[in-house]
Design an enzyme around this catalytic site. Structure first.
Site, PDB file in Angstrom:
ATOM      1  N   ASP A  28      10.214   6.236 -40.565  1.00  0.00           N
ATOM      2  CA  ASP A  28       9.294   6.821 -39.943  1.00  0.00           C
ATOM      3  C   ASP A  28      10.299   8.376 -39.434  1.00  0.00           C
ATOM      4  O   ASP A  28      11.347   7.838 -39.256  1.00  0.00           O
ATOM      5  CB  ASP A  28       8.563   6.087 -38.579  1.00  0.00           C
ATOM      6  N   GLU A  64       9.394   9.420 -44.231  1.00  0.00           N
ATOM      7  CA  GLU A  64       8.588  10.812 -44.480  1.00  0.00           C
ATOM      8  C   GLU A  64       9.597  11.210 -43.434  1.00  0.00           C
ATOM      9  O   GLU A  64       9.906  11.823 -42.610  1.00  0.00           O
ATOM     10  CB  GLU A  64       7.795   9.340 -43.007  1.00  0.00           C
TER      11      GLU A  64
END
Length: 735
Positions: A415, A468
């Site tokens: 993330d 990401e």
């Protein structure tokens, strides 16, 4: 931790021992304050002139005796819970302690008679930042040490003046169990005999500023269910049944294999279900729809449910909201036995400031940078990790390995990578300092990500790491030995943003935004991409996928179907968030999850929603059976435009090829009109084309404009009927 617990004392009282030499006022004060670096030098048994001195720290005890060969010798009270005595012995014997409280008595092993239960190699690797199985060295480890069962407690707290173990059975008072410092490593250790699984504990830190506070274990492998915050002693007893899956998951590189992902927030997919109950339902559902993998939003322990798991406090513990760590293993195992891979969102960019967790762990910045401005994450009110610190980097690299090795996770979606890579991320001028070369890149974060990826790929064959990363940073999926970050895949945020912008326009205006659907192919082979329609796109006012579409209900559903067909045909892997597979109209709610009632027989539009779900099932089925759609995802020769500039028609057409050169023709018509006899160039070596999938099929809720018969090219051109707001796939006709 009791060996014997009775309420009736033995008839004959213990023999008193001679008085022991008193502790120095300094040692006594530091020991009782929890600020002594070596309590084992003061407590336990030690040779002194005239014999062996025994000293125990047992707050609230009425009396303490030493038991040797069945004979009890009473120790004298020194006050403040200290008891001591000298026995005329030549050597330290095997002994236990008999401790009497008001109303109960216990015979226990003395924690301060044991040598350290952590080896020199572990300490060396910790100091070097190279302990790739750090969870086996730090935290709470049930074990048998010197022939006695108990639990070894270890914690890294280099700035602390003292550390003690506080437990539920000591009523969170750590006085009884001070830990010893293991030197320059910054690690504190204590073996507690008789303490086993299920014990709740924290570490009581005495900072160098004189403050004392309780902290959860950073390495805890199990936590209490929030809002409780204690760590829990645990060990795995799970027997895996996924040997075949694990043996073959590395057979084909991920970027050359079908990879279709269903993203899930486990607590809200079916609210109220446990890991084991989810294991009975979710793999079956995902397999029925044909997805190859399920991606879990963070399952590591987090205090605030509303963070969706992205503000982690227990990096080594699956959330207790859904069950035990072995229950989570059962869930992963069930997915594997169903042929479903498991990807887990992993959050190494930041952590919350809760005062009982990682923040200022030993009274000073430890996991976060010492520079307060650098430590603060400006967007989320959290702390960033100090990627330049050896032990912090080790904590995170080992954590990535931990999930792969201990829970058989098949992939880590990392993330917020962009927030790690840039020193000026969400910061204004004056709020950041350039790196040693004057740039804005965070060199320590780069090195950490490279090490993490290289370590995971070396230790866990078949695992994929996914970034990401929302910028144009070069080399995210390039190997580390050529200067890349080493990820296997990267979310294509540009494709996601551009394509959603395009379909949000009324069809009459789409011709002015045609490039938003074609631009992705300009950079499609710069990285290995995943096309994500993730949770981030269906919350916070962004609307659910079907609600982004213009027009009436039929047009919205038709556009969703056409868009999904375009997405599944486009180079790159696919990811779709839960609820979007059946076109729910409302944004995702963490409290309620997907709107399953839309599929119920009694709902008047249930057939509409089932139609979209049936399409997703068929998209995955054709996708997995057609290597042209995935085998050459990362190779330019796997793609060729057929119609790239048909802006006035809102038409896109391209060919996908497999490694043998077998094609699939994908055509999308984003106009609400039927286009008859639409001419498209096709390869000359295909004698006829047949419709393999049509999103306008009545089975999916479409209008039924289909090409039922094989179509033969004429003069290098094939003429087909394009349904309204639909995507059509054609493959070479096989009589």
């Amino acid at each position: 931790m009791a060996l014997r617990d009775t309420s009736i004392p033995e008839p004959s009282g213990p023999v008193p021992s001679p008085t022991a030499p008193a502790l120095s006022p300094e040692d006594r004060g530091r020991l009782l304050a929890g600020a002594h670096h070596d309590p084992h030098a003061l407590l336990g048994a030690h040779p002194v002139p005239g014999g062996i001195v025994f000293r125990a720290l047992r707050p609230f005890a009425r009396s303490v005796s030493v038991v040797i060969g069945g004979k009890r010798t009473a120790l004298a009270s020194e006050g403040d819970g200290l008891f001591s005595g000298v026995l005329p012995l030549d050597a330290i014997p095997a002994y236990t302690l008999h401790v009497a409280y008001d109303g109960s008595e216990q015979e226990v092993h003395d924690p301060y008679r044991f040598l350290p239960a952590l080896g020199e190699l572990d300490l060396h690797l910790i100091r070097e930042g190279r302990h790739e199985q750090l969870w086996q060295a730090l935290g709470a480890e049930p074990m048998t040490h010197e022939g006695v069962a108990g639990t070894r407690f270890t914690v890294w707290a280099p700035n602390a003046q003292g550390v003690r173990v506080a437990t539920d059975f000591t009523y969170w008072d750590g006085t009884q169990f001070p830990m010893r410092s293991l030197g320059a490593s910054g690690v504190w250790e204590l073996f507690l005999p008789g303490v086993g699984e299920g014990t709740a504990y924290k570490f009581e830190i005495h900072s160098r500023y004189g403050h004392r506070f309780l902290k959860a274990d950073p390495m805890a492998r199990r936590c209490e269910e929030p809002p409780n915050t204690a760590s829990v002693v645990t060990a795995s007893h799970y027997e895996w049944g996924d040997a075949e899956w694990m043996a073959h998951r590395a057979d084909t590189p991920v970027h050359e294999a079908p990879f279709s992902v269903y993203e899930v927030h486990l607590p809200s997919w079916r609210p109220g279900l446990t890991y084991r109950q989810l294991a009975e339902e979710l793999p079956k559902y995902v397999k029925d729809l044909g997805f190859t993998h399920v991606e879990l939003m963070p399952v590591a322990e987090h205090p605030f449910h509303g963070s969706w798991g992205y503000q982690v406090t227990g990096f080594y513990a699956p959330t207790a909201r859904l069950g035990s760590p072995d229950d989570f293993r059962y869930f992963v195992d069930a997915c594997h036995r169903a042929g479903i891979g498991v990807i887990m969102d992993w959050v190494p960019a930041h952590f919350p400031k809760d005062d009982w967790a990682l923040a200022r762990f030993d009274g000073d910045p430890l996991y976060e940078p010492g520079n307060a401005q650098r430590a603060e994450h400006p967007d989320w009110g959290t702390y960033e990790f100090d990627f330049a610190r050896t032990e912090v980097r080790n904590f995170l690299v080992a954590n990535a390995v931990y999930w792969c090795e201990e829970f058989h996770i098949d992939g880590l979606r990392v993330d917020a990578v962009a927030s790690m890579l840039y020193l000026d991320y969400s910061r204004e001028d004056g709020q950041w300092e350039p790196n040693a070369y004057g740039g804005r890149e965070d060199l320590a974060a780069m090195a950490f990500l490279q090490e993490m990826n290289a370590t995971v790929y070396r230790r866990a064959p078949g695992v994929v790491t996914i970034a990401e990363e929302s910028t144009a940073w070069g080399g995210v999926t390039r190997p580390t030995d050529t200067g890349g970050l080493g990820f296997g895949l990267k979310w294509n945020m540009g494709w996601m943003h551009d394509s959603l912008e395009y379909i949000a326009h009324e069809p009459v205006h789409r011709k002015y935004h045609h490039h938003e659907m074609t631009f992705s192919m300009v950079y499609a082979y710069s990285e290995n991409y995943v096309l994500p329609i993730s949770h981030d796109e269906v919350v916070h006012g962004k609307q659910a996928l079907v609600s982004k579409m213009p027009g009436d209900w039929w047009q919205r559903r038709a556009t969703v179907r056409a868009y999904l067909g375009f997405m599944w045909g486009h180079p790159g892997k696919q990811l779709l968030y839960m609820g979007q597979e059946f076109a729910q109209g409302a944004e995702w709610s963490v409290e309620h999850g997907p709107e399953w009632w839309l599929l119920d027989d009694g709902y008047h539009s249930a057939g509409d929603h089932r139609g979209v779900r049936d399409l997703v099932r068929d998209l995955n089925a054709v996708y997995r059976a057609t290597p042209a759609l995935w085998q050459c995802d990362t190779r330019p020769e796997g793609f060729r435009w057929v119609a790239v500039d048909s802006a006035d028609d809102n038409v896109f057409a391209f060919l996908r090829y497999d490694a043998e050169g077998r094609p699939l023709l994908a055509v999308s018509n984003f106009s609400p009109v039927v286009r008859h006899d639409y001419g498209l160039w096709v390869p000359g070596d295909v004698a006829a084309w047949q419709e393999t999938l049509n999103t306008d099929d009545p089975r999916y809720g479409g209008s039924g404009v289909t090409n039922t018969d094989p179509v033969k090219p004429e003069d290098g051109c094939v003429r087909i009927t394009l349904p309204p707001l639909a995507t059509v796939w054609l493959t070479p006709f096989a009589p």
